[in-house]
Design a protein around this motif. Structure first.
Motif, short mmCIF file in Angstrom:
data_model
loop_
_atom_site.label_atom_id
_atom_site.label_comp_id
_atom_site.label_asym_id
_atom_site.label_seq_id
_atom_site.Cartn_x
_atom_site.Cartn_y
_atom_site.Cartn_z
N UNK A 110 0.82 -1.21 0.00
CA UNK A 110 0.00 0.00 0.00
C UNK A 110 0.85 1.26 0.00
N UNK A 111 2.01 1.20 0.64
CA UNK A 111 2.93 2.33 0.63
C UNK A 111 3.51 2.53 -0.77
N UNK A 112 3.87 1.41 -1.40
CA UNK A 112 4.35 1.47 -2.78
C UNK A 112 3.27 2.01 -3.70
N UNK A 113 2.02 1.58 -3.46
CA UNK A 113 0.90 2.01 -4.30
C UNK A 113 0.67 3.52 -4.20
N UNK A 114 0.88 4.10 -3.02
CA UNK A 114 0.75 5.55 -2.88
C UNK A 114 1.75 6.28 -3.77
N UNK A 115 3.01 5.83 -3.72
CA UNK A 115 4.05 6.45 -4.54
C UNK A 115 3.78 6.21 -6.02
N UNK A 116 3.30 5.02 -6.35
CA UNK A 116 3.00 4.71 -7.75
C UNK A 116 1.90 5.61 -8.29
N UNK A 117 0.84 5.82 -7.50
CA UNK A 117 -0.27 6.67 -7.94
C UNK A 117 0.19 8.11 -8.15
N UNK A 118 1.10 8.57 -7.28
CA UNK A 118 1.64 9.92 -7.44
C UNK A 118 2.57 10.01 -8.64
N UNK A 119 3.21 8.91 -8.96
CA UNK A 119 4.18 8.86 -10.04
C UNK A 119 3.52 8.79 -11.42
N UNK A 120 2.37 8.10 -11.51
CA UNK A 120 1.69 7.94 -12.79
C UNK A 120 0.17 8.09 -12.62
N UNK A 121 -0.27 9.25 -12.15
CA UNK A 121 -1.71 9.43 -11.86
C UNK A 121 -2.59 9.30 -13.08
N UNK A 122 -2.03 9.53 -14.26
CA UNK A 122 -2.84 9.46 -15.47
C UNK A 122 -3.17 8.02 -15.87
N UNK A 123 -2.50 7.04 -15.27
CA UNK A 123 -2.76 5.64 -15.62
C UNK A 123 -3.56 4.90 -14.56
N UNK A 124 -3.76 5.50 -13.40
CA UNK A 124 -4.47 4.82 -12.32
C UNK A 124 -5.96 4.94 -12.53
N UNK A 125 -6.63 3.81 -12.69
CA UNK A 125 -8.09 3.77 -12.91
C UNK A 125 -8.84 3.75 -11.58
#
Length: 384
Positions: free
Chosen positions: A128-143
């Motif tokens: 979940x911590x990784x997912x937070x950074x991932x969403x901030x890193x590529x917000x245009x791809x997160x559905x």
């Protein structure tokens, strides 16, 4: 053009009968431009149109998501990717770069390798911590985004569990005890562990059943080195996503109607329920609480967790929560209360627990929506 139509037809046929097909397993090399390439082990389950990435936690193997990949991989609408973080399982273990942002970069490059244009992201614990950074890193791809049993950083375990947690984690990290000996008491609620196991498992208690599951999972993979375990643990301790960064993400999610959900168990001995509240509040996410459940809710309440995710995914896909709830099989049976302006939905009429009373007192955010799934429910109940 004709070939592309044949391929599309083949994929749709496979999706309709996905249970007959084995997962695709492999490794993808990432991190070329970050100084030290890493081979990330991953599996692809299903052939559906909608892509889902499940991110596992500390020292975890990707088959921690076994009960979710079996469900969504055979569903027909979804294609699932599970993988092992750097330093875990069949993935390689570099000597450095174990920050959550580093592991989020690994996930981002894996998604790019798969050619996925958008993805539903689900992370548990460290995942979940990784997912937070991932969403901030590529917000245009997160559905859509689902964060389970996790926090935004600078958090401590609940006081009553802290001595046991810190002692056990230290022993595991130093190699004094094996991970599989301590998994059950760290991940599951006491009541669930000593409850009768489902008859089809062949075991008397959930403890016997889940211990066998983890023994097999861990024994099938190379042992994690002390250095890798310590590096991941250090990354967890350093993890911090500020309220300001979460609110930037929340604004984007609200603008583009991207659903975010935080899920937590009241008997989680690793992450305090208050941390889940803070995360949901800053992210403007729905907070779903599993009463009486521990850190690994996706194992304790498999059907409920899967149906919750299905409703969450369909909400993103269809844009209509009522229709999403119907397709996910959730029943509209609940009572709704407003606590200081915040919506608190109670899924049955069981007595209030002390934790629920705490949520009632702190739910003063008019935009925060809390769902409480009672431990005393006999069937899946939810509202929409």
């Amino acid at each position: 053009m004709f070939a592309s139509k044949i391929l599309a037809f083949a994929k749709s046929s496979l999706a309709r009968d996905a249970s007959k097909y084995n997962p695709i397993k492999g490794k993808t090399r990432v991190g070329f431009d970050r100084g030290q390439p890493v081979d990330i082990y991953h599996e692809i389950h299903g052939y559906g149109e909608h892509k889902v990435l499940f991110i596992t936690g500390w020292a975890g193997s990707c088959d921690n998501w076994k009960f979710q990949t079996e469900y969504f991989g055979r569903h027909g609408d979804f294609q699932v990717c599970i993988y092992e973080n750097r330093g875990s399982g069949f993935s390689s273990a570099p000597l450095k770069r174990y920050r959550m942002a580093d592991m989020a970069h690994d996930a981002k490059e894996l998604i790019q390798h798969l050619g996925w244009k958008n993805v539903h992201v689900v992370g548990v614990s460290m995942g979940g911590m990784i997912a937070q950074e991932l969403a901030l890193m590529m917000p245009d791809r997160v559905r859509s985004l689902c964060l389970a049993s996790t926090h935004a950083g600078r958090a401590f375990p609940p006081a009553k569990y802290a001595p046991m947690v810190m002692s056990t984690l230290a022993k595991i990290a130093l190699g004094l005890e094996e991970m599989k000996q301590n998994v059950p008491k760290m991940l599951y609620s006491h009541n669930w562990l000593y409850s009768p196991a489902p008859p089809e498992t062949g075991y008397d208690t959930n403890l016997e059943y889940i211990q066998k599951f983890h023994d097999g999972r861990i024994d099938e993979r190379p042992p994690q080195s002390i250095a890798a375990a310590f590096a991941q643990f250090t990354g967890i301790l350093r993890h911090y996503v500020s309220a300001a960064r979460l609110r930037v993400l929340a604004e984007r999610f609200e603008k583009y109607s991207i659903p975010a959900m935080v899920v937590h168990g009241t008997e989680d001995c690793l992450v305090h329920l208050k941390n889940a509240y803070d995360l949901a509040s800053n992210l403007r996410a729905r907070l779903v609480v599993f009463e009486g459940r521990g850190h690994a809710m996706n194992h304790e309440d498999i059907d409920t967790f899967n149906s919750l995710l299905l409703r969450h995914f369909y909400t993103a896909i269809l844009g209509k929560e009522c229709e999403a709830a119907s397709r996910a099989g959730w029943q509209a049976e609940s009572s709704t209360h407003s606590e200081s302006g915040g919506a608190l939905v109670l899924h049955d009429q069981s007595p209030l627990s002390s934790a629920r009373q705490l949520l009632g007192m702190i739910a003063n955010d008019p935009k925060l929506y809390i769902e409480w799934l009672s431990a005393h429910r006999e069937a899946l109940k939810a509202s929409h």
